[in-house]
Design a protein around this motif. Structure first.
Motif, PDB file in Angstrom:
ATOM      1  N   HIS A  27       0.808  -1.210   0.000  1.00 54.71           N
ATOM      2  CA  HIS A  27       0.000   0.000   0.000  1.00 54.71           C
ATOM      3  C   HIS A  27       0.852   1.276   0.000  1.00 54.71           C
ATOM      4  CE1 HIS A  27      -3.486   2.381  -0.243  1.00 54.71           C
ATOM      5  NE2 HIS A  27      -2.817   3.201   0.539  1.00 54.71           N
TER       6      HIS A  27
ATOM      7  N   HIS B  23      -6.766  -3.323   3.572  1.00 51.97           N
ATOM      8  CA  HIS B  23      -7.926  -3.186   2.688  1.00 51.97           C
ATOM      9  C   HIS B  23      -7.765  -4.024   1.424  1.00 51.97           C
ATOM     10  CE1 HIS B  23      -6.003   0.704   0.903  1.00 51.97           C
ATOM     11  NE2 HIS B  23      -5.649  -0.326   0.182  1.00 51.97           N
ATOM     12  N   HIS B  24      -6.577  -4.566   1.221  1.00 52.78           N
ATOM     13  CA  HIS B  24      -6.417  -5.511   0.118  1.00 52.78           C
ATOM     14  C   HIS B  24      -6.802  -6.918   0.548  1.00 52.78           C
ATOM     15  CE1 HIS B  24      -4.365  -2.612  -2.492  1.00 52.78           C
ATOM     16  NE2 HIS B  24      -3.858  -2.142  -1.366  1.00 52.78           N
TER      17      HIS B  24
HETATM   18 CU    CU Z   1      -3.984  -0.122  -1.042  1.00 57.02          CU
END
Ligand code: CU
Ligand code: HEA
Ligand code: HEA
Ligand code: CUA
Lengths: 88, 667, 197, 417
Positions: free
Chosen positions: B277, B326-327
Motif C-alpha cells: 500500500h 484493505h487488500h
Molecule cells: Cu492499497
C-alpha cells in the motif's frame, strides 16, 4: 561523555542483563512478562541514548530513527494482532 | 536512444568556457585507472552526475514502459473475444504478472526516480546529490534487477503468480518454473536501488539546499519526492523480508508458506501489502508533485494552499501505513480487523481530497495557458478523482467483498495509475523536456498525443467498471459467452471496447515516441524560459551545465525564479515584469563561483552492481557462481571505500573566486 | 588525501554531516527489516512439527554469556569512538580490534549454537520454528559479521593511513552500525530466548 | 441449529433502521435517476451482476453500497464541473497575471472537513454491516466447502433436522434450501481460492490451514452463478461454481436422493462393462459410495496417493448435477440447460431434480474430458512434471482410454444418479 560514564552505563546494562537472565531461574509470577519487556526497553533506550549519542545529538537524528522504530512496532504489532496473536 | 543523446549547451551560452572541466585521474586501488571521460559512452557508464543518471533512469524506464505496454496489449487482444486464443493459460498468467511488475517496478518507480534525480538537486539549488557514487550504484541495481526479472522469459518462463505473488501459489510446487525465483531475486536487486536512492535523496534535501531555501520554501515536487523517499525507506525492507522468506522457501527448503507444516498463508499477504500500500503512494506522489509544479506555472498563480498540499502529502504518507489490509477484506481477517482497516482507508481520502481541491482552486482565478503539460495535469485531476472515488467504494469493506478481484478493481487502479501516475509523468515530460534537452517537444503533436491518450484510456479502462460490476473476475485468461449477459451490460461488448481502447491508447503513446524522434532531429533550440516558470531549475541553462549553477542562488521566496522576474504593483496588485530570465542568468554568471569541486566518475558502482545478478544467477544455477559474484562485490566495495569521491586535481577553476563546493560527500 | 572533498559538516543546510544522516536513515529502515523477521518468528515459534521445541533446545546460560559479550562489545566500541575523537590512533585501533574480537566471540558462539541445535534435530527445514529461528538469528549474525569485517578493514586501512575522509566520523559510523546490531540482539534475546512460547 | 428460527434480534433497533431507511431512500432516488439517465434500460444482466442481490446478505451489502456509489458519483461530477468551469472561465484571454494569492485557510479547512464528515457517516453504516455479515449465531444449515485446483467440494455434515443422516459429498453445484440461513465453512486443500456467489453474498477466501465462514441465503429457488476469484494458478479462469436453491420439500428430496444406496448396473449392459473400466481406471481417484469390486469388497478411492491436492470429485451422484469439472462444462445439452435455468420458481425444483438423462447429456464435452482432460482444461497433469510433486498429478491426467472404453464409461456414468 567520559570514559567513566560509559563504563557506568555498561555496568548498569550488565546488571539488567543479569536480572533478565534471573527470570529464567526465579519465578516472577504475573510480573514475568512485563518486567522482561520493561528491562528490554530500558536497555535498548540506554544503548541508543548514550552509546549512540542520540540523547546529546541533534534532534533530527532521533526523529529519523524513532520514526522507523515506532512505525515498525506499530505496523507489526497490528499485523500480529490480526492473527489473534495476543489473544492466544 | 534519442533521449540519452546529450545535446550541446543551450543558446544562452554562459560566460564560462564551454570546454569540459579538467579532471585528471588519481591512482587508486584497482586494476583500472580512474575513468575521466566527460563525453562518449564511458562518460555515461562511469558517470556519477545526477543529471546523466536521471536521463539513464528515464530512458531505461521508457524502454520498460513499452515492454509492459506490449504485454498489456497482448492481454487485451486475448480478452477481446470469448475463449481467446492469442495466449494459452500459462503464458497469460506470466503476461499479467510481468505486465504489472514491469509497469510498477520498472517503469513508474524508476521514471519517478529519474525525474527526482534530475530535478531535486536543481530545484533546491544544489550541484549534485549527497552521495553521487551511491546514486550511480542505484541506477545500475535497477537495471540489473530489471534484466534479472525479464531474463526468466528466456530461461523457462517468467513469473506467473500475479504481481502480489500470493503464497502458497508462489511456492515451488504450484509454480514449478524458475520464473518466480528470477522475480524475487530481481526485485530484491531493484529494491537496493530504491533504498539507496531514498537515503541519498533525503540527505540531499535535508542538507544541500541553497542558502535561504527553508523547508517551507521548497518546491512541492521536491517535497513530495521526499515523502516518497521516506515511504521507500521504510517499505522496501518489508518487501525485502517477504522476498527473502520466499527465496529461502523456494531455493533452500524453508517452510515459511508451507501449509502442511503449519504455515499461515496470510503472513505473506500482510508483508506484501504492508509494503504494497505505501508503494501505491510511491507511484502516485511524484506525479502529484509534477502536477503541483505545472498547474501554478500555467495558471500564472502560486499553488493554492501550499502548506496544505505539503502537509496533506505528508499525511498521505503517514496514514498510508495504516490501511494495508484493505487488500485483504475477503481474506478472512475477522470483522474487527476489517472494520478498523475499512475506516482507516476512508480516512485517506481526506488528505488526497485536499490536493484535488487545491489544484482546482489554483486554476480558479488564474490565467490558464493550455500547453500540453497543462493538459495532462488537468487530465490528471479529473481522471485520478474518478479512480480515487472508486477506491472509496472499495474502502467500504462489505461492498469490496463484491468488488475485490473483479475488473472493477482493475478499473480503479488503472484510473489512479494511468490517469494519475502516468498522466503526471507525461505532464513532466512535456514540461521539463526543454530543460533536459534544450529543445521543445512539438506542442501540436503533443495535443494529439494527449487527446488520444485521454480517449484511449477512458475507452480501455472505463468499460472495466461495468465488466467488474457485472462480475467478471480478474486474472482470467478467458471469459465465456455463457456468463456474458445481454443488453447494455453485455460483457462481450465491453470487453471488445476495452480492447479497441487499448489500441487507441497504444497509438497515443506511439505519437509521443514519434514526438521524441522529431524533436531529437530538430535543430530549433528552446528558449531559456519557455513556460514562464517559477522554480530554481529554470534559473540555469538548458540543459544545465555539469555543475548546475554558476553561482548558487540565494533564495528568498517560494517560487524564487518567478519573484525575481515579477514584482507586484502596489496599487493594482497585478504582477509587473522587472527582469527577464536572460538577465537573471547573466547576473548569476557574473557572480560565478570559483573552485567548484565536482565528484569524479567512478567505475566501482558499476562493478559492484554487476556482482549482484551474478550472485542471483548463482543461487539459481550453481553456488560456486554465486561465490564468484560475492567476490566481485567484495572487491568492488574495497576499491570503492579507498577511492576519494573527488579525484585529487579535479578542481574546476571558474572566473571569480568566491568559493562554493558541491557539498557531495563520500559515498 | 583530499579532505576538501568530504564536506565539512558546517557547510550543509542543517549543519549535520551527510554520512551521519544517511546512517541514521539506514538504521531507521533496518528497524522494519528486523521487525519483519522478528514478527515472522513470533508468529511461527510454536509451530514445531515433529522437531524440537524452543524450550527443549535453548541453552539459556550459554546464550546469556554470548549476549553479555556482545553487550560489552558496545562498550569497547564506544571507547574506540572516544579515542578517535581524541585523534588517538593507537587507542582507536586497539579498541576497534577488541570490539571485533568480542564480536567474533559472539558469532563463534552462534556457530556453536547452530551446530548444537542442528545436532539436536533442529535443521533449517525441520519446522516453521526452525526456518524462522535460523532466518532471524542468521540475519543478525550476518550483520555482526559485516560489522566485524568493517572494524578489521578500518584498522587495516588506518594502519596504512589510507582512510579517505574524516577518520573519527568513519569510526563513529561503524560505531552506530555496531550498536544497532547490539540493540537488535537485546530485543532478540528477550523475545526469542527468555519469553517461552 | 434451529430449523427455521425466526430472527427476532433484528427488531431491536427499529428506530435507527427507519432513520437509515429514509435517508437511504433519498440517496437511492438520486442514484437511480443518475444510473437510469446514464445507463439506459436494463436487459438481462450477466449472471454474476453484483448489483442484483437475490438474498438478504447480498441485499445488506447493496443497501450499503448504493448510497456510497451515489455520493461518489456526485463528488465526481462536482469536481469535473469545477474543473470544467475553471477551464472555461479562466482560460488565458490576455488578462493580466493575477494577484499572487497563496490560499485561504478558512476555505481550505471547510473543504477538508466536509469530506471527512461524509466519510464518517459512511464509516458508521459500514461498521454495522461488517458485524452483521460476520454473524454465525443464527445459522440453520452448515455446509463445508473445500477449494482445490480447480473445483469446489461440498460436504454436508450430518444434520438430522434436514434429514442428513450421513455426510453428503458433492462438487460443482452447491445445493441449499431457500430462505434458510446457510453457513459455509470454507477451507482449501492447496492454494488460496475464493468463494463467491454475487447474488447471495460477497466473497470469502478459502485459505489452506484456516476455516472461514460465509453466510448465504437465497430468496427464491433458482441457480446462482459464481466464480473462484482468488488467483489459483493455471485454471483459475475455469474454476466456477453454482449455487442451487431449492424449496424445502425439493431440498428434502435432493437430500434423500443423495443418500440413496448405490445401484450397480444390470449385468450384461454396456454400463456394467463401464463399471469395471471405472474400477480399473478411475477408482484410484474418484470415490463412488457403495461401489464394489468384483470380489465384493468396497472400492475405496485413494486420491491422496495420486492427486497433489489430495482429492478428486466424488462421483456417486454425478448425474444429479448439471455441470462438471469445476462447473466449467455443462453436463446438459444447451436446450435442456436453458430449460432448467429459465424455469420459473414453481417448476424449477422438479426440473433440477430430474438430473441428467441420456437425451439431455452433453456427450461431446464429457467424452472430450474422458479422452484427454488436460487438453480441454489446462492442468499440470503432464507426467513430465511429476518430479516436482512426488509423482502426483495436479488435476485429472490423460488416461489414454480407448474410444470403446469411453463408450462404456459414459454409459456407466449415466447411471450415477
Ligand atoms: Cu492499497
Ligand atoms: C497510484 C496508485 C493508487 C492510489 C493513489 C490509490 C488510492 C486509493 N485506493 Fe487503491 N489500489 C491501487 C492503486 C492505488 N490506489 C492498486 C494498484 C490496487 C490493486 C492492487 C491489486 O490488487 O493488484 C488498489 C486496490 C485498492 C483496494 C483493494 C481492492 C481490492 O482488491 O479489493 C482498495 C480498498 O479499499 C483501494 C482503496 C483506495 C483508496 C481509498 C484510495 C484513496 O487514496 C483515493 C483517494 C482519492 C479520492 C477519494 C478522490 C479525490 C477526493 C476528493 C475529491 C474529496 C472528496 C471525496 C470524498 C468525500 C469521498 N485500492
Ligand atoms: C503503472 C501501472 C500500470 C500501467 C501503466 C498499466 C497499463 C495498462 N494495463 Fe495494466 N495492470 C497493472 C498496472 C498497470 N497497467 C497492474 C498492477 C495489474 C494487476 C496485475 C495482476 O493482477 O497481477 C494490471 C493488470 C491489467 C489487466 C488485467 C489482467 C487480468 O487481471 O487478467 C489488464 C487487462 O486489460 C490491463 C491492461 C492494461 C492496458 C491496456 C494498459 C495500457 O495503458 C498500456 C498502454 C501502453 C502501451 C500500449 C505501450 C505503448 C507501446 C508502444 C507505443 C509500442 C509501439 C512501439 C513499437 C511497435 C516499437 N492491466
Ligand atoms: Cu480457485 Cu481461483
Amino acid at each position: 561523555m567520559s570514559t567513566r560514564g560509559y563504563i557506568v552505563i555498561a555496568l548498569i546494562l550488565a546488571a539488567i542483563t543479569a536480572l533478565e537472565v534471573s527470570t529464567y531461574y526465579v519465578d516472577f509470577g504475573p510480573l514475568f512478562l512485563p518486567s522482561l519487556l520493561i528491562m528490554m526497553v530500558i536497555k535498548f533506550v540506554m544503548v541508543v541514548s548514550y552509546f549512540m549519542h542520540l540523547k546529546f545529538d541533534n534532534k533530527l537524528f532521533s526523529w529519523l530513527f524513532y520514526t522507523g522504530l515506532f512505525l515498525a512496532v506499530g505496523v507489526y504489532i497490528t499485523a500480529l494482532a490480526t492473527f489473534q496473536f495476543f489473544l492466544r | 536512444m534519442a533521449i540519452i543523446e546529450r545535446p550541446a549547451p543551450g543558446i544562452i551560452v554562459p560566460a564560462l568556457p564551454a570546454g569540459a572541466p579538467a579532471i585528471t585521474p588519481t591512482r587508486t586501488f584497482g586494476a583500472l585507472k580512474r575513468p575521466v571521460a566527460s563525453t562518449g559512452w564511458k562518460s555515461w557508464l562511469f558517470t556519477v552526475d545526477h543529471k546523466k543518471l536521471g536521463l539513464m533512469y528515464g530512458a531505461t524506464a521508457m524502454f520498460f514502459f513499452i515492454v509492459g505496454g506490449l504485454e498489456a496489449v497482448l492481454i487485451r487482444l486475448q480478452l477481446a473475444a470469448p475463449e481467446g486464443k492469442v495466449l494459452n493459460a500459462d503464458l497469460y498468467n506470466q503476461m499479467f504478472t510481468m505486465h504489472a511488475t514491469t509497469m510498477v517496478f520498472l517503469f513508474v518507480m524508476p521514471m519517478a526516480a529519474g525525474f527526482a534525480n534530475y530535478f531535486v538537486p536543481l530545484q533546491i539549488g544544489a550541484r549534485d546529490v549527497a552521495f553521487p557514487r551511491i546514486n550511480a550504484f542505484g541506477f545500475w541495481c535497477f537495471l540489473a534487477g530489471g534484466i534479472v526479472i525479464n531474463l526468466a522469459w528466456f530461461l523457462g518462463g517468467a513469473a506467473d503468480g500475479g504481481w502480489f505473488m500470493y503464497a502458497p501459489n508462489s511456492g515451488p510446487v504450484f509454480s514449478p518454473s524458475k520464473g518466480v525465483d528470477f522475480w524475487t531475486l530481481g526485485l530484491q536487486i531493484a529494491g537496493i536501488a530504491s533504498l539507496t536512492g531514498a537515503i541519498n535523496l533525503i540527505v540531499t534535501v535535508l542538507n544541500m539546499r541553497a542558502p535561504g531555501m527553508s523547508l517551507m520554501k521548497m518546491p512541492v515536487f521536491t517535497w513530495l519526492i521526499t515523502v516518497v523517499q521516506f515511504l521507500l525507506l521504510f517499505a522496501i525492507p518489508v518487501i525485502t523480508v517477504a522476498l527473502f522468506l520466499l527465496t529461502f522457501q523456494r531455493s533452500f527448503g524453508a517452510q515459511f508458506f508451507d501449509v502442511a507444516a503449519g504455515a499461515d498463508p496470510l503472513l505473506w499477504q500482510h508483508l506484501f501489502w504492508i509494503f504494497g500500500h505505501p508503494e501505491v503512494y510511491v507511484l502516485i506522489l511524484p506525479s502529484f508533485g509534477i502536477v503541483s509544479e505545472v498547474l501554478p506555472v500555467f495558471s500564472r498563480k502560486p499553488l493554492f494552499g501550499y502548506p496544505f498540499v505539503v502537509f496533506s502529502g505528508a499525511a498521505i504518507g503517514f496514514v498510508g501505513w495504516g490501511v494495508w489490509a484493505h487488500h485483504m477484506f475477503a481474506s478472512g481477517l475477522g470483522p474487527v480487523s476489517v472494520a478498523v482497516f475499512s475506516v482507516a482507508t476512508m480516512a485517506i481520502a481526506v488528505p488526497t481530497g485536499v490536493k484535488i481541491i487545491n489544484w482546482t482552486l489554483t486554476m480558479w482565478g488564474g490565467k490558464l495557458v493550455f500547453s500540453t503539460a497543462m493538459k495532462f495535469s488537468v487530465g490528471l485531476i479529473v481522471l485520478f478523482t474518478i479512480g480515487g472515488l472508486s477506491g472509496v467504494t472499495h474502502s467500504v469493506a462489505p461492498s469490496d467483498t463484491q468488488q475485490t478481484d473483479t475488473y472493477y478493481i482493475v478499473a480503479h487502479f488503472h484510473y489512479v495509475l494511468f490517469g494519475g501516475a502516468i498522466f503526471g509523468l507525461f505532464s513532466g515530460f512535456y514540461y521539463w523536456w526543454p530543460k533536459m534537452f534544450g529543445k521543445m517537444l512539438n506542442e501540436r503533436l503533443g495535443s494529439w498525443n494527449f487527446w488520444f491518450m485521454v480517449i484511449g484510456m477512458n475507452l480501455t479502462f472505463g468499460p472495466m467498471h461495468i465488466l467488474g460490476l457485472q462480475g467478471q473476475p480478474r486474472r482470467m485468461y478467458q471469459w465465456t459467452e455463457a456468463r456474458a449477459g445481454e443488453g447494455f451490460f453485455n460483457i462481450a461488448f465491453w470487453n471488445l471496447v476495452a480492447s479497441i481502447g487499448s489500441l487507441v491508447l497504444t497509438f497515443g503513446i506511439l505519437l509521443f515516441l514519434i514526438n521524441i524522434a522529431i524533436t531529437a532531429r530538430s535543430k530549433v533550440r528552446a528558449p531559456l524560459d519557455p513556460w514562464n516558470a517559477r522554480s530554481l531549475e529554470w534559473m540555469t541553462s538548458s540543459p544545465p551545465k555539469e555543475h548546475n549553477f554558476d553561482s548558487i542562488p540565494h533564495v528568498h521566496h517560494l517560487d524564487e525564479f518567478f519573484h525575481r522576474k515579477y514584482e507586484e504593483d502596489p496599487v493594482t496588485h497585478t504582477m509587473r515584469e522587472v527582469a527577464t530570465a536572460e538577465q537573471i542568468l547573466a547576473e548569476l554568471e557574473r557572480n560565478a563561483d570559483a573552485h567548484i569541486h565536482m565528484p569524479s566518475p567512478s567505475y566501482w558502482p558499476l562493478v559492484l552492481a554487476a556482482g549482484l545478478p551474478i550472485v542471483a544467477l548463482g543461487i539459481l544455477y550453481s553456488i560456486p557462481v554465486a561465490i564468484v559474484g560475492g567476490l566481485v562485490i567484495l572487491y568492488a566495495i574495497y576499491g570503492w571505500s579507498l577511492e576519494p569521491s573527488v579525484a585529487a586535481d579535479s578542481d574546476y577553476e571558474g572566473p571569480s573566486s568566491n568559493g562554493h563546493e558541491v557539498g557531495a560527500t563520500h559515498g | 588525501m583530499v579532505e576538501t572533498a568530504t564536506h565539512d559538516a558546517h557547510a550543509t543546510s542543517t549543519g549535520l554531516s551527510n554520512v551521519k544522516l544517511g546512517m541514521w536513515l539506514f538504521l531507521g529502515s533496518e528497524c522494519l527489516l528486523f521487525g519483519g523477521l522478528i514478527s515472522t518468528y513470533m508468529l511461527y515459534r510454536g509451530r514445531v512439527s515433529d522437531g524440537p521445541t524452543p524450550e527443549q533446545i535453548y541453552d539459556i546460560p550459554f546464550t546469556s554469556v554470548s549476549s553479555f559479550v556482545l553487550l560489552m562489545s558496545s562498550l569497547t566500541m564506544v571507547l574506540a569512538v572516544s579515542a578517535a575523537h581524541k585523534r588517538d590512533d593507537r587507542g582507536t585501533n586497539l579498541w576497534l580490534t577488541v570490539t571485533a574480537l568480542l564480536g567474533a566471540t559472539f558469532v563463534g558462539g552462534q556457530v556453536y549454537e547452530f551446530t548444537a541445535f542442528y545436532n539436536e534435530g533442529l535443521g533449517f527445514t525441520t519446522s516453521l520454528f526452525g526456518s524462522s529461528f535460523y532466518t532471524l538469528t542468521g540475519f543478525h549474525g550476518v550483520h555482526v559479521t559485516v560489522g566485524i569485517i568493517m572494524l578489521l578493514a578500518f584498522v587495516a586501512i588506518n594502519k596504512r593511513s589510507r582512510v579517505p575522509g574524516s577518520k573519527s566520523e568513519s569510526v563513529e559510523m561503524i560505531g552506530l552500525y555496531w550498536h544497532f546490531v547490539d540493540i537488535v540482539w537485546i530485543i532478540i534475546f528477550t523475545l526469542v530466548y527468555l519469553i517461552p512460547v | 441449529m434451529n430449523h427455521r428460527r425466526l430472527s427476532l434480534l433484528r427488531t431491536g433497533s427499529t428506530l435507527s433502521v427507519t432513520m437509515m431507511k429514509s435517508r437511504r431512500l433519498a440517496l437511492r432516488a438520486l442514484a437511480a435517476t443518475g444510473a437510469a439517465a446514464f445507463l439506459g434500460s436494463c436487459a438481462t444482466n450477466a449472471p454474476q451482476d453484483t448489483w442484483q442481490p437475490k438474498g438478504p446478505n447480498a441485499k445488506m451489502i447493496d443497501d450499503l453500497q448504493q448510497p456510497v456509489f451515489a455520493v461518489a458519483g456526485i463528488i465526481g461530477v462536482i469536481v469535473a464541473a469545477a474543473v470544467g468551469f475553471a477551464i472555461w472561465r479562466y482560460k488565458d484571454r490576455g488578462q493580466p497575471i493575477p494577484e499572487q494569492t497563496h490560499g485561504k485557510p478558512a476555505l481550505e479547512i471547510t473543504l477538508t472537513v466536509i469530506p471527512a464528515l461524509i466519510l464518517a457517516v459512511v464509516g458508521v453504516f459500514t461498521f454495522r454491516v461488517i458485524f452483521d455479515l460476520a454473524r454465525t449465531d443464527d445459522t440453520q444449515l452448515v455446509i463445508n466447502v473445500t477449494g482445490q485446483q480447480w473445483w469446489w467440494e461440498y460436504d454436508y455434515p450430518v444434520q438430522n433436522e434436514w434429514g442428513i443422516t450421513q455426510p453428503i459429498i458433492s462438487s460443482g453445484q452447491l445445493v441449499m434450501p431457500v430462505g434458510t440461513k446457510v453457513l459455509l465453512r470454507e477451507t482449501s486443500r492447496d492454494v488460496i481460492h475464493s468463494y463467491w456467489i454475487p447474488a447471495l453474498n460477497g466473497k470469502r477466501d478459502a485459505v489452506p490451514g484456516r476455516v472461514h465462514t460465509l453466510r448465504l441465503e437465497a430468496d427464491a429457488p433458482g441457480i446462482y452463478a459464481g466464480q473462484c476469484t482468488e488467483f489459483c494458478g493455471l485454471s483459475h479462469a475455469n474454476m466456477r461454481m453454482e449455487a442451487v436453491a431449492l424449496s424445502d420439500e425439493d431440498f428434502a428430496k435432493w437430500v434423500a436422493g443423495q443418500q440413496a444406496a448405490y445401484q450397480s448396473p444390470a449385468e450384461g449392459t454396456l454400463a456394467k462393462e463401464g463399471e469395471s473400466v471405472f474400477l480399473n481406471q478411475c477408482v484410484r481417484c474418484h470415490q463412488v459410495e457403495g461401489l464394489q469390486r468384483a470380489d465384493g469388497t468396497l472400492a475405496i478411492a485413494a486420491p491422496d496417493e495420486n492427486v497433489w491436492s489430495g482429492a478428486a470429485p466424488n462421483l456417486t451422484k454425478l448425474m444429479s448435477r448439471n455441470t462438471f469439472a469445476g462447473a466449467m462444462f455443462d453436463l446438459l445439452r444447451d436446450a435442456c440447460r436453458d430449460d432448467v435455468w429459465r424455469a420459473d420458481s414453481a417448476e424449477f425444483g422438479a426440473k433440477y431434480l430430474a438430473g441428467v438423462d441420456e437425451t439431455c447429456l452433453n456427450v461431446n464435452d464429457l467424452r472430450a474430458w474422458l479422452r484427454n482432460a488436460p487438453e480441454v482444461k489446462p492442468m499440470y497433469a503432464n507426467p513430465a512434471l511429476l518430479a516436482d510433486t512426488n509423482g502426483k498429478y495436479r488435476g485429472m491426467p490423460n488416461l489414454g482410454l480407448s474410444e470403446s472404453d469411453i463408450d462404456k464409461l459414459v454409459a456407466y456414468l449415466l447411471t450415477l444418479k
